[in-house]
Design an enzyme around this catalytic site. Structure first.
Site, PDB file in Angstrom:
ATOM      1  N   CYS A 107      -1.707  -0.109  14.448  1.00  0.00           N
ATOM      2  CA  CYS A 107      -2.942   0.386  13.797  1.00  0.00           C
ATOM      3  C   CYS A 107      -3.969  -0.604  13.531  1.00  0.00           C
ATOM      4  CB  CYS A 107      -2.252   0.733  12.507  1.00  0.00           C
ATOM      5  SG  CYS A 107      -3.606   1.264  11.259  1.00  0.00           S
ATOM      6  N   THR A 167       0.860  -1.065   0.039  1.00  0.00           N
ATOM      7  CA  THR A 167      -0.004  -0.173   0.039  1.00  0.00           C
ATOM      8  C   THR A 167       0.765   1.241  -0.128  1.00  0.00           C
ATOM      9  OG1 THR A 167      -0.039  -0.173   2.369  1.00  0.00           O
ATOM     10  CG2 THR A 167      -1.765  -1.190   1.303  1.00  0.00           C
ATOM     11  N   ASP A 203      18.093  13.287  49.684  1.00  0.00           N
ATOM     12  CA  ASP A 203      16.741  14.152  49.758  1.00  0.00           C
ATOM     13  C   ASP A 203      15.838  13.387  50.896  1.00  0.00           C
ATOM     14  OD1 ASP A 203      14.838  16.034  48.301  1.00  0.00           O
ATOM     15  OD2 ASP A 203      13.692  14.043  48.607  1.00  0.00           O
ATOM     16  N   CYS A 240       2.605   2.991   9.379  1.00  0.00           N
ATOM     17  CA  CYS A 240       1.606   3.061  10.533  1.00  0.00           C
ATOM     18  C   CYS A 240       2.136   2.796  11.949  1.00  0.00           C
ATOM     19  CB  CYS A 240       0.575   1.877  10.462  1.00  0.00           C
ATOM     20  SG  CYS A 240      -0.408   1.753   8.704  1.00  0.00           S
TER      21      CYS A 240
END
Length: 506
Positions: free
Chosen positions: A43, A35, A448, A39
């Site tokens: 898809c 084609t 921290d 995609c």
């Protein structure tokens, strides 16, 4: 990995297509030889025979090979490849800069200069890695920006061509036709008819679009951090959205980011439409939207103490800033003070040294000051101890002069070395900057206070040395482990506020 992916990966990729596995979207692109369309692997519109499948590492590579984008799955709108956020090699840095629109502004040669390579070297590296050189990658980005503006605004096509970075209307029409197999006008008409599109119509001069991400996605710590640390006038939490000003290459802008079902709604107002690409890239980066949550999740869930919390709220992202320099300065401002106190100081500095902006939708009034402006600030205007004043001024000067680079094209280890040379910038500050400005997925601010509190709450070692040893098992995802450690103790940053709370934390 090359532009056309190697045979060793093909069976796994074919299985992903057969299972319509969305985890591969953005990592790889499926092209169908029968084609001539490319995609997403997920898809729903394609069921190609294995012999008709080709796999590419980027939309640009597929386009260079003569394929056009699928109109159903819209592969150019997929989340970006996590590869470019998780690596610090030259290709990853180049991809981040291309995503910010550097090639459109400075050309491919300008990109190469910023990275310290010749254009020929950079082209060779990118073609080997993603199947396209910087010019082709930028062209694919321009096509995506053009489609976004065509579908989400009512701007004239000439203005869209200029805003997307095209040199002429003819080039704009040609590229849109090549990539999307229809004219710009047809693309707009189809978008107007389509239901469930991933963009919405513009309103009142704003550009509204939807930012994709990979599932799972946990929004609480992202938006909780942004709201709790908001500097009034620069940021706000309003109407269920985090709103902030943006300093962009061609002028100021504002962004409103709101969690939606399967996407982030992004509402942009820009002084110059040429900044759409940069604005979207910075919003995606701030929300860590190109992350691969599954990879981090698998590692963290294996820990017997951290794992239950990771399984309870999978998909936490690292809350970053849209501007790396801003976060670096705010990290120093926030040394040894509360989140609210640091936000107050940032507000005062923005009111004094930030540029004014217009916000017709809310209470945004200022850009955060530039490094150059803060480098020239009067020390008496800095509401903090003298030693921290000196650090803020020193870091601002280093950023302004280019001696420290914390932008999207920075080399993480080089940036750490540059930060070490700034007086008053210690290990905690460096790791926080690495995590939230540079985007290093393996940064770990082990000292921290929130990390230590979280470790204690989970029964993990609380001493920095012992915790650092335990955290070796979490590599290379320690930045994501930090999000779970922070979430183990009660703090406003752990939850999305309601609008009243948002106003209070500002």
């Amino acid at each position: 990995m090359t532009g056309l992916l190697e045979q060793g990966n093909i069976e796994q990729l074919r299985a992903a297509v057969a299972g319509r596995d969305a985890r591969f979207d953005g990592w790889v692109f499926l092209a169908v030889t029968s084609t001539r369309i490319y995609c997403r692997p997920s898809c729903p519109a394609v069921k190609p025979k294995p012999e008709h499948m080709r796999f590419y590492a980027s939309p640009a590579a597929a386009q260079e090979a003569g394929y056009r984008a699928c109109k159903r799955c819209r592969p150019d709108a997929a989340p970006g490849s996590p590869e470019w956020d998780y690596r610090t090699d030259v290709c990853a840095r180049a991809m981040r800069l291309i995503g910010e629109g550097v090639v459109d502004r400075d050309g491919a040669a300008g990109l190469a200069r910023r990275l310290g390579y010749s254009l020929r070297q950079l082209e060779r590296l990118l073609i080997a890695e993603v199947g396209a050189g910087p010019a082709a990658l930028a062209r694919a980005g321009r096509a995506h920006t053009a489609r976004t503006l065509i579908e989400s605004t009512d701007l004239e096509m000439g203005r869209i061509a200029f805003a997307a970075g095209f040199a002429s209307i003819r080039a704009f029409n040609r590229v849109v036709a090549d990539v999307f197999a229809c004219s710009p006008t047809t693309l707009r008409h189809k978008a107007a008819r389509r239901k469930g599109a991933n963009t919405e119509t513009s309103a009142g001069g704003a550009i509204v679009l939807r930012l994709a991400y990979r599932e799972p996605f946990e929004a609480s710590n992202l938006f909780g951090h942004f709201a709790a640390a908001a500097a009034r006038g620069v940021e706000e939490w309003a109407d269920g959205a985090y709103r902030r000003t943006l300093r962009l290459p061609h002028g100021p802008g504002t962004a409103a980011l709101k969690p939606g079902p399967g996407y982030i709604e992004c509402r942009l107002r820009l002084a110059d439409l040429r900044d759409v690409t940069a604005a979207v890239a910075r919003c995606r980066r701030a929300l860590d939207l190109d992350a691969d949550p599954v990879a981090a999740q698998q590692t963290l869930e294996a820990d017997p103490l951290l794992g239950p919390l990771a399984r309870k709220t999978p998909g936490r992202r690292v809350p970053r800033k849209a501007d790396g320099e801003e976060y670096a300065l705010r990290a120093v401002i926030g040394q040894q003070v509360s989140t609210a106190a640091a936000a107050t100081i940032a507000t005062r500095l923005s009111e004094k040294y930030g540029e004014a902006v217009d916000d017709p939708e809310g209470g945004l009034t200022r850009l955060f000051p530039t490094s150059a402006a803060l480098a020239e600030a009067d020390p008496d205007d800095l509401p903090m101890p003298n030693r921290r004043k000196a650090t803020v001024l020193a870091l601002a000067g280093a950023l302004a002069e280019g001696r420290v680079d914390v932008g999207p094209g920075a080399d993480w280890e080089a940036a750490r070395a540059q930060l070490v040379a700034v007086p008053g910038v210690g290990p905690w500050t460096i790791e926080m900057i690495a995590m939230r400005a540079l985007g290093d997925p393996d940064a770990f601010p082990v000292a921290d206070l929130g990390v230590i509190r979280g470790a204690k709450a989970l029964g993990l070692p609380a001493s920095p040395k012992a915790l650092a040893a335990r955290a070796e098992a979490w590599r290379p995802w320690r930045s994501y482990a930090v999000q779970y450690l922070w979430a183990a103790s009660e703090h406003p940053t752990n939850r999305i506020p309601d609008d009243n709370e948002g106003m209070m934390v500002q």
